[in-house]
Structure formats: structure tokens, C-alpha cells
Design a protein around this motif. Structure first.
Motif, PDB file in Angstrom:
ATOM      1  N   ASP A   1     -28.874  18.205  75.484  1.00 17.60           N
ATOM      2  CA  ASP A   1     -27.760  18.870  74.808  1.00 17.60           C
ATOM      3  C   ASP A   1     -26.423  18.234  75.165  1.00 17.60           C
ATOM      4  O   ASP A   1     -25.497  18.202  74.354  1.00 17.60           O
ATOM      5  CB  ASP A   1     -27.712  20.356  75.210  1.00 17.60           C
ATOM      6  CG  ASP A   1     -28.808  21.161  74.529  1.00 17.60           C
ATOM      7  OD1 ASP A   1     -29.596  20.561  73.785  1.00 17.60           O
ATOM      8  OD2 ASP A   1     -28.870  22.379  74.742  1.00 17.60           O
TER       9      ASP A   1
ATOM     10  N   ASP B   1     -28.640  25.665  67.686  1.00 14.39           N
ATOM     11  CA  ASP B   1     -27.742  26.332  68.628  1.00 14.39           C
ATOM     12  C   ASP B   1     -26.302  26.297  68.141  1.00 14.39           C
ATOM     13  O   ASP B   1     -25.558  27.276  68.283  1.00 14.39           O
ATOM     14  CB  ASP B   1     -27.852  25.651  70.002  1.00 14.39           C
ATOM     15  CG  ASP B   1     -27.009  26.339  71.057  1.00 14.39           C
ATOM     16  OD1 ASP B   1     -27.271  27.526  71.341  1.00 14.39           O
ATOM     17  OD2 ASP B   1     -26.084  25.705  71.599  1.00 14.39           O
ATOM     18  N   GLU B   2     -25.898  25.200  67.520  1.00 15.54           N
ATOM     19  CA  GLU B   2     -24.520  25.093  67.035  1.00 15.54           C
ATOM     20  C   GLU B   2     -24.272  26.048  65.872  1.00 15.54           C
ATOM     21  O   GLU B   2     -23.239  26.725  65.817  1.00 15.54           O
ATOM     22  CB  GLU B   2     -24.224  23.654  66.624  1.00 15.54           C
ATOM     23  CG  GLU B   2     -22.748  23.340  66.502  1.00 15.54           C
ATOM     24  CD  GLU B   2     -21.983  23.570  67.796  1.00 15.54           C
ATOM     25  OE1 GLU B   2     -20.776  23.940  67.709  1.00 15.54           O
ATOM     26  OE2 GLU B   2     -22.551  23.394  68.895  1.00 15.54           O
TER      27      GLU B   2
ATOM     28  N   LYS C   1     -23.902  29.544  67.131  1.00 13.33           N
ATOM     29  CA  LYS C   1     -22.577  29.824  67.698  1.00 13.33           C
ATOM     30  C   LYS C   1     -21.537  30.052  66.603  1.00 13.33           C
ATOM     31  O   LYS C   1     -20.624  30.860  66.766  1.00 13.33           O
ATOM     32  CB  LYS C   1     -22.134  28.651  68.588  1.00 13.33           C
ATOM     33  CG  LYS C   1     -22.938  28.491  69.865  1.00 13.33           C
ATOM     34  CD  LYS C   1     -22.467  27.264  70.635  1.00 13.33           C
ATOM     35  CE  LYS C   1     -23.231  27.094  71.939  1.00 13.33           C
ATOM     36  NZ  LYS C   1     -22.812  25.866  72.663  1.00 13.33           N
TER      37      LYS C   1
ATOM     38  N   ARG D   1     -23.615  18.039  67.473  1.00 15.94           N
ATOM     39  CA  ARG D   1     -22.903  19.323  67.378  1.00 15.94           C
ATOM     40  C   ARG D   1     -21.629  19.168  66.538  1.00 15.94           C
ATOM     41  O   ARG D   1     -21.308  20.018  65.704  1.00 15.94           O
ATOM     42  CB  ARG D   1     -22.548  19.827  68.772  1.00 15.94           C
ATOM     43  CG  ARG D   1     -23.727  20.311  69.583  1.00 15.94           C
ATOM     44  CD  ARG D   1     -23.296  20.852  70.940  1.00 15.94           C
ATOM     45  NE  ARG D   1     -24.436  21.278  71.722  1.00 15.94           N
ATOM     46  CZ  ARG D   1     -25.027  22.460  71.610  1.00 15.94           C
ATOM     47  NH1 ARG D   1     -24.571  23.333  70.728  1.00 15.94           N
ATOM     48  NH2 ARG D   1     -26.063  22.779  72.353  1.00 15.94           N
ATOM     49  N   ARG D   2     -20.922  18.082  66.755  1.00 16.62           N
ATOM     50  CA  ARG D   2     -19.684  17.852  66.014  1.00 16.62           C
ATOM     51  C   ARG D   2     -19.959  17.711  64.522  1.00 16.62           C
ATOM     52  O   ARG D   2     -19.201  18.226  63.686  1.00 16.62           O
ATOM     53  CB  ARG D   2     -18.994  16.599  66.567  1.00 16.62           C
ATOM     54  CG  ARG D   2     -17.618  16.327  65.966  1.00 16.62           C
ATOM     55  CD  ARG D   2     -16.824  15.345  66.802  1.00 16.62           C
ATOM     56  NE  ARG D   2     -17.492  14.057  66.913  1.00 16.62           N
ATOM     57  CZ  ARG D   2     -17.996  13.563  68.044  1.00 16.62           C
ATOM     58  NH1 ARG D   2     -17.932  14.271  69.167  1.00 16.62           N
ATOM     59  NH2 ARG D   2     -18.574  12.370  68.062  1.00 16.62           N
TER      60      ARG D   2
ATOM     61  N   ILE E   1     -30.469  21.555  69.001  1.00 18.00           N
ATOM     62  CA  ILE E   1     -29.025  21.394  69.146  1.00 18.00           C
ATOM     63  C   ILE E   1     -28.328  21.869  67.873  1.00 18.00           C
ATOM     64  O   ILE E   1     -27.336  22.603  67.920  1.00 18.00           O
ATOM     65  CB  ILE E   1     -28.670  19.919  69.448  1.00 18.00           C
ATOM     66  CG1 ILE E   1     -29.139  19.553  70.857  1.00 18.00           C
ATOM     67  CG2 ILE E   1     -27.171  19.674  69.287  1.00 18.00           C
ATOM     68  CD1 ILE E   1     -28.917  18.102  71.219  1.00 18.00           C
TER      69      ILE E   1
ATOM     70  N   ARG F   1     -20.771  21.212  63.058  1.00 14.21           N
ATOM     71  CA  ARG F   1     -19.533  22.008  62.951  1.00 14.21           C
ATOM     72  C   ARG F   1     -18.686  21.523  61.789  1.00 14.21           C
ATOM     73  O   ARG F   1     -18.154  22.319  61.008  1.00 14.21           O
ATOM     74  CB  ARG F   1     -18.725  21.917  64.249  1.00 14.21           C
ATOM     75  CG  ARG F   1     -19.294  22.690  65.413  1.00 14.21           C
ATOM     76  CD  ARG F   1     -18.253  22.869  66.515  1.00 14.21           C
ATOM     77  NE  ARG F   1     -17.707  21.599  66.993  1.00 14.21           N
ATOM     78  CZ  ARG F   1     -18.204  20.892  68.008  1.00 14.21           C
ATOM     79  NH1 ARG F   1     -19.290  21.321  68.629  1.00 14.21           N
ATOM     80  NH2 ARG F   1     -17.653  19.759  68.383  1.00 14.21           N
TER      81      ARG F   1
ATOM     82  N   GLU G   1     -23.729  15.741  71.674  1.00 10.12           N
ATOM     83  CA  GLU G   1     -22.377  16.203  71.349  1.00 10.12           C
ATOM     84  C   GLU G   1     -21.961  15.737  69.958  1.00 10.12           C
ATOM     85  O   GLU G   1     -21.301  16.476  69.214  1.00 10.12           O
ATOM     86  CB  GLU G   1     -21.376  15.689  72.393  1.00 10.12           C
ATOM     87  CG  GLU G   1     -19.940  16.147  72.153  1.00 10.12           C
ATOM     88  CD  GLU G   1     -19.827  17.655  71.904  1.00 10.12           C
ATOM     89  OE1 GLU G   1     -19.110  18.042  70.957  1.00 10.12           O
ATOM     90  OE2 GLU G   1     -20.456  18.433  72.641  1.00 10.12           O
TER      91      GLU G   1
END
Length: 380
Positions: free
Chosen positions: A307, A138-139, A142, A316-317, A135, A320, A313
Motif C-alpha cells: 500500500d 480502499d481508496e 475512503k 491511490r492518486r 488499494i 482519487r 500511492e
């Protein structure tokens, strides 16, 4: 009365007898391996030449350097699949790495290939993995314009991040194996990998054998799946128990790859030639079909749903946020990363991708209270 000296010839320090004979003996032992095995004495070498060790081959030195690296230690606190689980028995990136190493060594030994090279590649293959497993990868992929691959970052770790920016200066064969270990979704055995060493091929397939089986065990442990959910064809071919499945797959690989051992009639008399196109690590058709079906089953029932979970989530946050925060504040990146990286942007990637799960959670929560609430309520 003076005591009679009891010193014998056997008590003379080994150094006086030339310890380098130990390494030469180990290298001579490698000459009895398959003609298709990668021999440390024939290595393409290191970017920076070094005097040889007295008591270890080049691949053994690489293995030891990886084990003693900081990145290797951090693997114990990095996610495999389930993010920051509370149970003590879930797989981490470190235990995954050790399982890959064990499987790779078993196969390499059975096939008369270089066990030390396979072990070194296996121990280093995931050093560049992000926090929060795939995860996190992948983030970052991106976010970054050039993308992010943990295999490439693993190579960055050993080439320029470790040892205060000097890197581990590993041999070419170990670095190649680390870079080439990743696999696409689908039947990754469809294309032969004869442009990499057989030992690197072993690690590539052992990686998948390890994670498919231990991730399945973790899914059972988490209550996401039960053994009754397994496709019938998978259970019939590979077995119903964890150890049975691994044993079936490993033995099948050995049976269908024995042509590379140099012990089968079809490979005698090659006199150390490089592997021919037909010489690669394989599975038999029935086990390969069942294995790939199990792999797809895991993608559909465990990996992709994970995911979209609340933890996924939040992970991912966090990634980021941390990348954005330090991307705007390069001066807050620890100095050692700025010194080891080739640009401020690369320093941010090196820093964020190198974090453990818990470190990333705590740092994000400190910088932005509430952002890691999903985790902080049970971890912090």
C-alpha cells in the motif's frame, strides 16, 4: 439408380426426442448429492422468472452467464496484489478467480455438494473489484460517504450493470454467495457461516486459500520474500512448496468437513434437512492455526507494505483523480453507465470501479499528464 437411405433412428434430431430430458437427468443426478447440498431444482429462483434451459441446470446457466460477461473479461487486466507488473507470470484477478474456482470445485466434489453452484459463485465473486486491487477498493471506500465494498459491487454488476443494464438475472443462491464471500482480517472461521449455503462457505474459504498461496508465490517472484522468511511453524505444518501447502489445506478442509457430505454415519437419515448449526465448512486446529498465521504474515510483509509503495500511492492518486474528475463532469461518463445506474454519482462509481488497471492509467494520464508517471515511464 436411387441410393438406399442410410438414415436410422439414431439420426433423428435430438429435439424430436425432447432435449429437456437432459436437464431433468442432471437434476436427478443432483438428488444423489448430500442432503445438505443446494439443489438447483429447489433454488429460491431468479428475480425475473425465466423458462428453464433444456440442457443445463439453473446453476450451470448462471456459471455460463458469468463467464460470457464483460466484467469477467476485464478481470484479466486487473491487479491482484502487484500493480501492473512487467512479468508474464504474476497473478491477475482473472487467474485468481480461476484458481478459486478450481479449489472450490475440488472441495465441493469431495464433500458431495453442488459443484456447479460453487463454481458459479467462485467465477462471479470478484466481478466488482476495482483497478489496482485492494488499494483501489480502499481508496474508493475512503472517498464515498457510504463506503465501497467489492463484494457489494460484484452484486451490482450482476444485478443491474451487465447486459446493457438488464443484469444477468442470476439465482438467489449465486447472488448470496457473491455478496457474502468477503472476510475480515483475523480468524474468519471463528464465527460459523451457517446462514449461507455450504457451497458459498466453500468459496469463502477457497478464496483465502487461493490468494494466500499465489500471492506468496508472487512475492517470491518479485524478490520481496524467500522461502526462508516463512514462519517455521507454517512451513512445518503446511509444507515448504506451493503445491504442498494447497494440498495440505484442501485435504484438511475435506477431512474436517466430511460430516456435511451425507456419507458419514452421523448425517444419515436427515431426509434433505437444512444444515444444522454444527454443519459448516471447517479446518482442523493445527492447519487452521498455521493458515491464519500465514495470512497475518502476508498482511504484515506483503499486503500492507505494498500500500505504501510508489506504485501504491500512484494508484491511490489515480483513483482519487478519476473519481473527482468525473464527479464534477457527469456528462463525460460514458452513456451506458448513466443509463444503467440509479444516479449520476452511482454512474461514476460504476465507471471508475469497472476500469482495468491499464485503462485507468492511460485515461488519467490523458486527462492529467504526469499523474501516472510512476507507471507511464515503463508501461505507456
Amino acid at each position: 439408380m436411387a441410393l438406399e437411405s442410410s438414415v436410422t433412428q439414431d439420426d433423428v434430431p435430438l429435439k424430436a426426442k425432447s432435449r429437456s430430458s437432459i436437464r431433468r437427468r442432471l437434476e436427478e443426478r443432483e438428488q444423489r448429492l448430500s442432503p445438505y447440498a443446494a439443489k438447483s431444482s429447489q433454488s429460491a429462483g431468479r428475480e425475473i422468472p425465466e423458462p428453464p434451459s433444456d440442457v443445463r441446470t439453473e446453476y450451470q446457466r448462471d456459471r455460463d452467464r458469468i463467464i460470457h460477461s464483460k466484467a469477467f473479461r476485464r478481470l484479466k487486466h486487473k491487479t491482484q496484489v502487484f500493480i501492473a507488473p512487467l512479468g508474464d507470470h504474476y497473478v491477475t484477478r482473472l487467474t485468481h478467480t480461476l484458481e478459486v474456482s478450481q479449489i472450490a470445485r475440488t472441495i465441493a466434489r469431495a464433500l458431495n455438494l453442488n459443484e456447479d453452484l460453487a463454481e458459479a459463485i467462485a467465477l462471479g465473486h470478484d466481478l466488482g473489484h476495482t483497478p489496482f486491487g485492494h488499494i483501489g477498493e480502499d481508496e474508493l471506500d475512503k472517498i464515498l460517504s457510504d463506503g465501497f465494498r467489492h463484494s457489494s459491487q460484484s452484486l451490482n454488476i450482476v444485478e443491474r450493470v451487465e447486459r446493457e443494464g438488464r443484469g444477468l438475472n442470476l439465482t438467489w443462491e449465486v447472488r448470496q454467495g457473491i455478496l457474502m464471500h468477503s472476510k475480515p482480517r483475523g480468524d474468519f472461521l471463528a464465527a460459523l457461516d451457517n446462514d449461507i449455503t455450504l457451497e458459498a462457505q466453500i468459496v469463502r474459504i477457497s478464496d483465502a486459500v487461493a490468494y494466500i498461496n499465489h500471492d506468496l508465490a508472487d512475492a517470491f517472484r518479485a524478490g520481496i520474500l524467500s522461502d526462508k522468511d516463512l514462519p517455521a511453524s507454517v512451513a512445518d505444518t503446511l509444507g515448504c512448496r506451493h503445491s504442498e501447502r494447497i494440498d495440505t489445506i484442501v485435504c484438511d478442509i475435506i477431512d474436517h468437513s466430511y460430516h456435511v457430505s451425507g456419507l458419514a454415519d452421523s448425517t444419515t437419515g436427515t431426509n434433505g434437512a437444512q444444515p444444522e448449526p454444527s454443519l459448516s465448512i471447517r479446518m482442523g486446529d493445527s492447519v487452521r492455526t498455521a493458515f491464519m498465521e500465514l495470512r497475518e504474515f502476508m498482511f504484515d510483509t506483503v499486503y500492507l507494505p505494498n500500500d505504501d509503495s510508489p506504485e501504491g500511492e500512484t494508484a491511490r492518486r489515480i483513483v482519487r483523480f478519476l473519481y473527482g474528475y468525473f464527479g464534477e463532469r457527469h456528462n463525460e461518463v460514458p452513456p451506458e453507465y448513466a443509463q444503467r445506474s440509479r444516479s449520476p454519482e452511482e454512474a461514476v462509481v460504476d465507471y471508475v470501479s469497472g476500469m482495468t488497471d491499464l485503462y485507468a492509467i492511460r485515461l488519467a494520464e490523458k486527462l492529467s499528464p504526469g499523474i501516472a508517471k510512476t507507471f507511464s515511464e515503463r508501461l505507456l
